[in-house]
Structure formats: structure tokens, C-alpha cells
Design an enzyme around this catalytic site. Structure first.
Site, PDB file in Angstrom:
ATOM      1  N   LYS A   1     -16.014  -7.056   4.805  1.00 14.18           N
ATOM      2  CA  LYS A   1     -15.097  -8.285   4.856  1.00 14.18           C
ATOM      3  C   LYS A   1     -14.829  -8.733   6.149  1.00 14.18           C
ATOM      4  CE  LYS A   1     -11.505  -6.956   1.407  1.00 14.18           C
ATOM      5  NZ  LYS A   1     -10.192  -6.386   1.429  1.00 14.18           N
TER       6      LYS A   1
ATOM      7  N   ARG B   1      -2.047  -6.225  -8.525  1.00 13.73           N
ATOM      8  CA  ARG B   1      -0.858  -6.939  -7.901  1.00 13.73           C
ATOM      9  C   ARG B   1      -0.485  -7.973  -9.090  1.00 13.73           C
ATOM     10  NH1 ARG B   1      -2.853  -7.906  -1.988  1.00 13.73           N
ATOM     11  NH2 ARG B   1      -4.643  -8.260  -3.504  1.00 13.73           N
TER      12      ARG B   1
ATOM     13  N   SER C   1      -3.060  -7.511   2.978  1.00  6.72           N
ATOM     14  CA  SER C   1      -3.229  -7.547   4.331  1.00  6.72           C
ATOM     15  C   SER C   1      -3.776  -9.015   5.014  1.00  6.72           C
ATOM     16  CB  SER C   1      -4.562  -6.528   4.864  1.00  6.72           C
ATOM     17  OG  SER C   1      -4.156  -5.111   4.424  1.00  6.72           O
TER      18      SER C   1
ATOM     19  N   HIS D   1       0.898  -1.143  -0.014  1.00  8.38           N
ATOM     20  CA  HIS D   1      -0.054   0.142  -0.022  1.00  8.38           C
ATOM     21  C   HIS D   1       0.884   1.195   0.039  1.00  8.38           C
ATOM     22  CE1 HIS D   1      -3.069  -2.500   2.455  1.00  8.38           C
ATOM     23  NE2 HIS D   1      -3.630  -2.382   1.093  1.00  8.38           N
TER      24      HIS D   1
HETATM   25  O1  PNS Z   1      -8.984  -2.628   0.354  1.00  2.00           O
HETATM   26  P1  PNS Z   1     -10.070  -3.103  -0.275  1.00  2.00           P
HETATM   27  O2  PNS Z   1     -10.875  -3.847   0.602  1.00  2.00           O
HETATM   28  O3  PNS Z   1      -9.991  -4.056  -1.586  1.00  2.00           O
HETATM   29  O4  PNS Z   1     -10.872  -1.699  -0.820  1.00  2.00           O
HETATM   30  C1  PNS Z   1     -12.434  -2.078  -1.158  1.00  2.00           C
HETATM   31  C2  PNS Z   1     -12.995  -0.670  -1.242  1.00  2.00           C
HETATM   32  C3  PNS Z   1     -12.849   0.034  -0.122  1.00  2.00           C
HETATM   33  C4  PNS Z   1     -12.379   0.135  -2.488  1.00  2.00           C
HETATM   34  C5  PNS Z   1     -14.442  -0.878  -1.897  1.00  2.00           C
HETATM   35  O5  PNS Z   1     -14.938  -2.067  -1.090  1.00  2.00           O
HETATM   36  C6  PNS Z   1     -15.405   0.375  -1.814  1.00  2.00           C
HETATM   37  O6  PNS Z   1     -15.163   1.324  -2.559  1.00  2.00           O
HETATM   38  N1  PNS Z   1     -16.457   0.399  -1.186  1.00  2.00           N
HETATM   39  C7  PNS Z   1     -17.399   1.407  -0.680  1.00  2.00           C
HETATM   40  C8  PNS Z   1     -18.728   0.981  -1.438  1.00  2.00           C
HETATM   41  C9  PNS Z   1     -18.976   1.277  -2.897  1.00  2.00           C
HETATM   42  O7  PNS Z   1     -18.592   2.399  -3.298  1.00  2.00           O
HETATM   43  N2  PNS Z   1     -19.267   0.017  -3.461  1.00  2.00           N
HETATM   44  C10 PNS Z   1     -19.626   0.143  -4.872  1.00  2.00           C
HETATM   45  C11 PNS Z   1     -18.347   0.181  -5.671  1.00  2.00           C
HETATM   46  S1  PNS Z   1     -18.529  -1.398  -6.582  1.00  2.00           S
END
Ligand code: PNS
Length: 169
Positions: free
Chosen positions: A47, A97, A135, A23
Site C-alpha cells: 500500500k 463497513r 486508517s 479495528h
Molecule cells: O488492512 P488491509 O490493508 O485491508 O489488510 C489487507 C491484508 C493484510 C489482509 C491482505 O493484503 C493480505 O492478506 N495480504 C497478505 C498476502 C496474501 O495473502 N494475499 C492473497 C490474499 S488475496
């Protein structure tokens, strides 16, 4: 003469449970190409139960990005595109990645484009040495006594030691 700010602001969203060197590498790369990078921690992750609280994750990010110009830390809830709009951001930064990341990232980018056509998703690749770091793996390996010191910032390692009693204490 316009006073409109034409600088590019991008959001780097994630769970960051916890922050890894992958990150951090992406934050450094992103901060070099946009004028302002907001690292945004999702407050209500789907999650499962996170290891670190949101304030802890924010603190770890703040500590690790101290001294990085044009980088700030925020939290958000709800739709990412809504947060991006309130921030006046023009782009979302995400790391890729491996091919395995692609499908999920593609779907998310397309959904975000559907919801907010003006917002672009920028993909960047972290340094090769971090391409396998996540993570989830960090937590799993650390809990079983594995050495993750070269894969997370030192402040994160210290917090893992404090949070996860046992083999690594
Ligand atoms: O680190 P991560 O868990 O891969 O991040 C995921 C994240 C936070 C980017 C994604 O879950 C997110 O944007 N969540 C907010 C809800 C949202 O906007 N959902 C619609 C997008 S498909």
C-alpha cells in the site's frame, strides 16, 4: 479422550497503519466469538510507505488491547493462508463497513478459500459510529489538523501527534 484443541482460533489480519477505533471494535467483537484471536500485522504492505513502522503498529495494538482476554498480536509476511496454517487457525476475521468494502473482501475471501479450503473467512460489522472510519482517512484528516480523538484510541492519537508535526502538536 482426545487432547486435540478444538478451540477456534482466528486471525484478524491487516495493515493497521494506524489502529482505529473501528479495528478495536472489531477485535472486541471477534474475541467474544472465537477462543483465540491473533491480530496479525502484515510486514510488507503493497500500500505504499506506511506512516508507522511495523514495531510501532504492533506496540499500539498491544497497548490498546491490553486486558482483552484471548487476544494476541503477531506479524506476518507472505500469504495470509500460510500464516494461518502455521498458527493452526481455522478462520480469518475481516470487517465490512459498507458495500464499497464488499468487492475487495469477497475477492480476497474467495482467493484465500481457493488457496486454503479449510480456512473460513468470518465477516463482522463494526459499530455504526465507525462505519466511515479508515486508517487512510484518519491520517489524511489528522495531517490537515482535524480532530480524530473520538476515532482512534488515545495511545494512537498521542503517537500521531508525535509523528506528524504541525497543526495538531
Ligand atoms: O488492512 P488491509 O490493508 O485491508 O489488510 C489487507 C491484508 C493484510 C489482509 C491482505 O493484503 C493480505 O492478506 N495480504 C497478505 C498476502 C496474501 O495473502 N494475499 C492473497 C490474499 S488475496
Amino acid at each position: 479422550m482426545t487432547t486435540e484443541n478444538r478451540g477456534t482460533k482466528a486471525i484478524y489480519p491487516g495493515t493497521f497503519d494506524p489502529l482505529t477505533n473501528g479495528h478495536l471494535d472489531l477485535i472486541a467483537r471477534g474475541a467474544k466469538i472465537v477462543d483465540e484471536l491473533v491480530v496479525a500485522v502484515l510486514r510488507n504492505t503493497q500500500k505504499g510507505t506506511p506512516l508507522f513502522t511495523v514495531p510501532e503498529r504492533v506496540e499500539m495494538l498491544q497497548e490498546a488491547t491490553q486486558g482483552m482476554a484471548h487476544v494476541s498480536i503477531a506479524t506476518f509476511d507472505g500469504l495470509l493462508v500460510d500464516f494461518a496454517r502455521t498458527q493452526g487457525a481455522r478462520a480469518v476475521l475481516r470487517g465490512i463497513r459498507a458495500i464499497s468494502d464488499y468487492e475487495y473482501e469477497f475477492q480476497m475471501a474467495m482467493m484465500n478459500r481457493k488457496l486454503a479450503p479449510e480456512l473460513e473467512t468470518l465477516f463482522m460489522m463494526p459499530a455504526e459510529k465507525y462505519t466511515y472510519v479508515s486508517s487512510r482517512l484518519i491520517k489524511g484528516v489528522f495531517e490537515l489538523g482535524g480532530d480524530v480523538s473520538s476515532l482512534v484510541p488515545s495511545n494512537v492519537e498521542a503517537r500521531l501527534k508525535a509523528k506528524v508535526p504541525g497543526k495538531n502538536a
